[in-house]
Design a protein around this motif. Sequence first.
Motif, PDB file in Angstrom:
ATOM      1  N   ALA A  11      -9.901  54.916 -23.941  1.00  0.00           N
ATOM      2  CA  ALA A  11      -8.503  55.942 -23.568  1.00  0.00           C
ATOM      3  C   ALA A  11      -7.127  55.375 -23.207  1.00  0.00           C
ATOM      4  CB  ALA A  11      -8.830  57.249 -23.805  1.00  0.00           C
ATOM      5  N   ILE A  12      -7.472  54.472 -21.096  1.00  0.00           N
ATOM      6  CA  ILE A  12      -6.679  54.203 -20.706  1.00  0.00           C
ATOM      7  C   ILE A  12      -5.612  53.484 -21.169  1.00  0.00           C
ATOM      8  CG2 ILE A  12      -6.115  52.978 -18.355  1.00  0.00           C
ATOM      9  CD1 ILE A  12      -8.681  54.021 -17.712  1.00  0.00           C
ATOM     10  N   LEU A  13      -6.483  52.226 -21.860  1.00  0.00           N
ATOM     11  CA  LEU A  13      -5.540  51.341 -22.875  1.00  0.00           C
ATOM     12  C   LEU A  13      -4.575  52.215 -24.103  1.00  0.00           C
ATOM     13  CD1 LEU A  13      -7.984  47.841 -23.621  1.00  0.00           C
ATOM     14  CD2 LEU A  13      -6.019  48.201 -22.172  1.00  0.00           C
ATOM     15  N   ALA A  14      -5.367  52.670 -24.331  1.00  0.00           N
ATOM     16  CA  ALA A  14      -3.731  53.795 -25.400  1.00  0.00           C
ATOM     17  C   ALA A  14      -3.503  54.396 -24.510  1.00  0.00           C
ATOM     18  CB  ALA A  14      -4.992  54.758 -26.488  1.00  0.00           C
ATOM     19  N   GLY A  15      -2.953  54.844 -24.000  1.00  0.00           N
ATOM     20  CA  GLY A  15      -2.145  55.595 -22.427  1.00  0.00           C
ATOM     21  C   GLY A  15      -1.421  54.469 -22.339  1.00  0.00           C
ATOM     22  N   VAL A  16      -1.808  53.670 -21.999  1.00  0.00           N
ATOM     23  CA  VAL A  16      -0.429  52.135 -21.794  1.00  0.00           C
ATOM     24  C   VAL A  16      -0.051  51.933 -22.759  1.00  0.00           C
ATOM     25  CG1 VAL A  16      -0.634  49.955 -20.964  1.00  0.00           C
ATOM     26  CG2 VAL A  16      -1.650  51.329 -19.519  1.00  0.00           C
ATOM     27  N   ILE A  17      -0.077  52.000 -23.772  1.00  0.00           N
ATOM     28  CA  ILE A  17       0.174  50.941 -25.303  1.00  0.00           C
ATOM     29  C   ILE A  17       1.524  52.564 -24.715  1.00  0.00           C
ATOM     30  CG2 ILE A  17      -0.055  50.528 -27.354  1.00  0.00           C
ATOM     31  CD1 ILE A  17      -2.611  49.751 -26.609  1.00  0.00           C
ATOM     32  N   ASN A  18       0.788  53.449 -25.025  1.00  0.00           N
ATOM     33  CA  ASN A  18       1.683  54.984 -25.494  1.00  0.00           C
ATOM     34  C   ASN A  18       3.129  54.647 -24.980  1.00  0.00           C
ATOM     35  OD1 ASN A  18       2.072  57.158 -26.816  1.00  0.00           O
ATOM     36  ND2 ASN A  18       1.594  58.578 -25.771  1.00  0.00           N
ATOM     37  N   ALA A  19       2.838  54.707 -22.847  1.00  0.00           N
ATOM     38  CA  ALA A  19       3.970  55.247 -22.249  1.00  0.00           C
ATOM     39  C   ALA A  19       5.136  53.882 -22.347  1.00  0.00           C
ATOM     40  CB  ALA A  19       2.721  54.718 -20.591  1.00  0.00           C
ATOM     41  N   MET A  20       3.768  52.356 -23.235  1.00  0.00           N
ATOM     42  CA  MET A  20       5.165  51.251 -22.789  1.00  0.00           C
ATOM     43  C   MET A  20       5.924  51.658 -24.348  1.00  0.00           C
ATOM     44  SD  MET A  20       2.826  48.027 -22.737  1.00  0.00           S
ATOM     45  CE  MET A  20       4.397  46.917 -23.221  1.00  0.00           C
ATOM     46  N   ALA A  21       5.469  51.949 -25.802  1.00  0.00           N
ATOM     47  CA  ALA A  21       6.577  52.643 -26.859  1.00  0.00           C
ATOM     48  C   ALA A  21       7.133  53.498 -26.416  1.00  0.00           C
ATOM     49  CB  ALA A  21       5.293  53.122 -27.661  1.00  0.00           C
ATOM     50  N   ARG A  22       6.853  54.480 -25.250  1.00  0.00           N
ATOM     51  CA  ARG A  22       7.878  55.102 -25.340  1.00  0.00           C
ATOM     52  C   ARG A  22       8.762  55.095 -24.569  1.00  0.00           C
ATOM     53  NH1 ARG A  22       4.453  59.057 -23.333  1.00  0.00           N
ATOM     54  NH2 ARG A  22       4.332  58.076 -20.853  1.00  0.00           N
ATOM     55  N   ARG A  23       8.870  54.233 -23.489  1.00  0.00           N
ATOM     56  CA  ARG A  23       9.975  52.937 -22.765  1.00  0.00           C
ATOM     57  C   ARG A  23      10.374  51.996 -23.433  1.00  0.00           C
ATOM     58  NH1 ARG A  23      10.432  51.115 -16.970  1.00  0.00           N
ATOM     59  NH2 ARG A  23      11.667  49.265 -17.321  1.00  0.00           N
ATOM     60  N   SER A  24       9.824  51.564 -24.936  1.00  0.00           N
ATOM     61  CA  SER A  24      10.761  51.223 -25.429  1.00  0.00           C
ATOM     62  C   SER A  24      11.698  52.311 -26.521  1.00  0.00           C
ATOM     63  CB  SER A  24       9.841  50.297 -26.235  1.00  0.00           C
ATOM     64  OG  SER A  24       9.105  49.202 -25.465  1.00  0.00           O
ATOM     65  N   ALA A  25      11.069  52.621 -26.921  1.00  0.00           N
ATOM     66  CA  ALA A  25      11.647  53.908 -27.602  1.00  0.00           C
ATOM     67  C   ALA A  25      13.874  54.380 -26.762  1.00  0.00           C
ATOM     68  CB  ALA A  25      10.826  55.550 -28.112  1.00  0.00           C
ATOM     69  N   ASN A  26      13.174  54.843 -25.564  1.00  0.00           N
ATOM     70  CA  ASN A  26      14.019  55.330 -24.274  1.00  0.00           C
ATOM     71  C   ASN A  26      14.685  54.108 -24.970  1.00  0.00           C
ATOM     72  OD1 ASN A  26      13.064  57.550 -23.828  1.00  0.00           O
ATOM     73  ND2 ASN A  26      11.921  56.824 -22.625  1.00  0.00           N
ATOM     74  N   PHE A  27      14.492  52.607 -24.997  1.00  0.00           N
ATOM     75  CA  PHE A  27      15.626  52.156 -24.279  1.00  0.00           C
ATOM     76  C   PHE A  27      16.764  51.701 -25.899  1.00  0.00           C
ATOM     77  CE2 PHE A  27      15.339  46.881 -24.277  1.00  0.00           C
ATOM     78  CZ  PHE A  27      16.187  46.836 -22.822  1.00  0.00           C
ATOM     79  N   ILE A  28      15.747  51.576 -27.080  1.00  0.00           N
ATOM     80  CA  ILE A  28      16.471  51.829 -28.749  1.00  0.00           C
ATOM     81  C   ILE A  28      17.478  53.167 -28.393  1.00  0.00           C
ATOM     82  CG2 ILE A  28      16.039  51.660 -30.889  1.00  0.00           C
ATOM     83  CD1 ILE A  28      12.902  51.089 -30.106  1.00  0.00           C
ATOM     84  N   GLY A  29      17.307  54.438 -27.708  1.00  0.00           N
ATOM     85  CA  GLY A  29      17.757  54.786 -27.966  1.00  0.00           C
ATOM     86  C   GLY A  29      19.327  54.864 -27.385  1.00  0.00           C
ATOM     87  N   ARG A  30      19.133  54.197 -26.403  1.00  0.00           N
ATOM     88  CA  ARG A  30      20.401  53.851 -25.624  1.00  0.00           C
ATOM     89  C   ARG A  30      21.339  53.263 -26.169  1.00  0.00           C
ATOM     90  NH1 ARG A  30      18.284  50.928 -20.437  1.00  0.00           N
ATOM     91  NH2 ARG A  30      20.592  50.288 -19.563  1.00  0.00           N
ATOM     92  N   LEU A  31      21.190  52.492 -27.308  1.00  0.00           N
ATOM     93  CA  LEU A  31      22.050  51.699 -28.296  1.00  0.00           C
ATOM     94  C   LEU A  31      22.505  52.698 -29.210  1.00  0.00           C
ATOM     95  CD1 LEU A  31      21.805  47.978 -27.942  1.00  0.00           C
ATOM     96  CD2 LEU A  31      23.150  49.522 -27.459  1.00  0.00           C
ATOM     97  N   SER A  32      21.520  53.851 -29.643  1.00  0.00           N
ATOM     98  CA  SER A  32      21.917  54.372 -30.658  1.00  0.00           C
ATOM     99  C   SER A  32      20.847  54.147 -31.749  1.00  0.00           C
ATOM    100  CB  SER A  32      22.706  55.141 -30.928  1.00  0.00           C
ATOM    101  OG  SER A  32      23.128  55.810 -30.211  1.00  0.00           O
ATOM    102  N   GLY A  33      19.304  53.089 -32.011  1.00  0.00           N
ATOM    103  CA  GLY A  33      19.066  52.656 -32.492  1.00  0.00           C
ATOM    104  C   GLY A  33      19.279  53.309 -34.322  1.00  0.00           C
ATOM    105  N   GLN A  34      19.064  52.396 -34.987  1.00  0.00           N
ATOM    106  CA  GLN A  34      18.899  52.815 -36.548  1.00  0.00           C
ATOM    107  C   GLN A  34      18.762  52.319 -37.557  1.00  0.00           C
ATOM    108  OE1 GLN A  34      23.192  52.678 -38.726  1.00  0.00           O
ATOM    109  NE2 GLN A  34      23.872  51.620 -36.629  1.00  0.00           N
TER     110      GLN A  34
END
Length: 255
Positions: free
Chosen positions: A180-203
């Motif tokens: 569950a911790i590992l899944a949480g770490v991956i999810n947190a990284m994915a959320r951070r990456s999604a925010n990164f993509i959102g800053r460029l309005s990725g399509q």
Amino acid sequence: MAYSIGIDSGSTATKGILLESNVIKRRFLCPTPFRPAEAIAQAWDTLQAGLDDRPFLTLTGYGRQLVDYADKQVTEISCHGLGARLLAPGTRTVIDIGGQDSKVIQLDDDGNLSDFLMNDKCAAGTGRFLEVISRTLGASVEQLDAITAGIEPHAITSMCTVFAESEVISLRSAGVAPEAILAGVINAMARRSANFIGRLSGQAPLLFTGGVSHCHAFARMLEGHVGIPVHTHPDAQFAGAIGAALIGQRQGKRE
């Protein structure tokens, strides 16, 4: 000039591609050693072995200036966009997560670079972060998909490598399952990456490249956060080297 070689000297892995008329003929992959020039030389010798003519050599990545026998040196931003379009024609956004940096690249309709963001100052959200946390829990990055399949992610509050490692140790001591911790770490990284993509309005279409793209759990969670389909490719880790080889191919033809 029939053959072109692109070598991407990354912080944790050295990738190489032998290209002939936009077709991948050979691949090279090894961990980047203490002296990156040694891995570049090994890639160069391996990829050109047995060829009658010397291929055009293009270097990219952190170690691109460490040897003097390359015909051309280019930044990885240019290479990753080109490599992504060869792997997945029509790609408009590239998210590349490597060992020690992450980058988002935006491409226009013709595949030309239109904008990018790069994070090479903080290890959070990179392959190194995932490696450190996995090792803390006694797992390897290669095991993550199997370990986290069907597991509900536990919330991770810190994305600083130092503090996250301490948080993981505390959660484990409190009896939280390592899966569950590992899944949480991956999810947190994915959320951070999604925010990164959102800053460029990725399509869409969006291609996920770099060594971390081999983690299907990460790609799946990233897709949930970014809200558009996330594609990857078996050769996604080679995107930078492919782009370098393509640039060399064009240069060779002009010369």
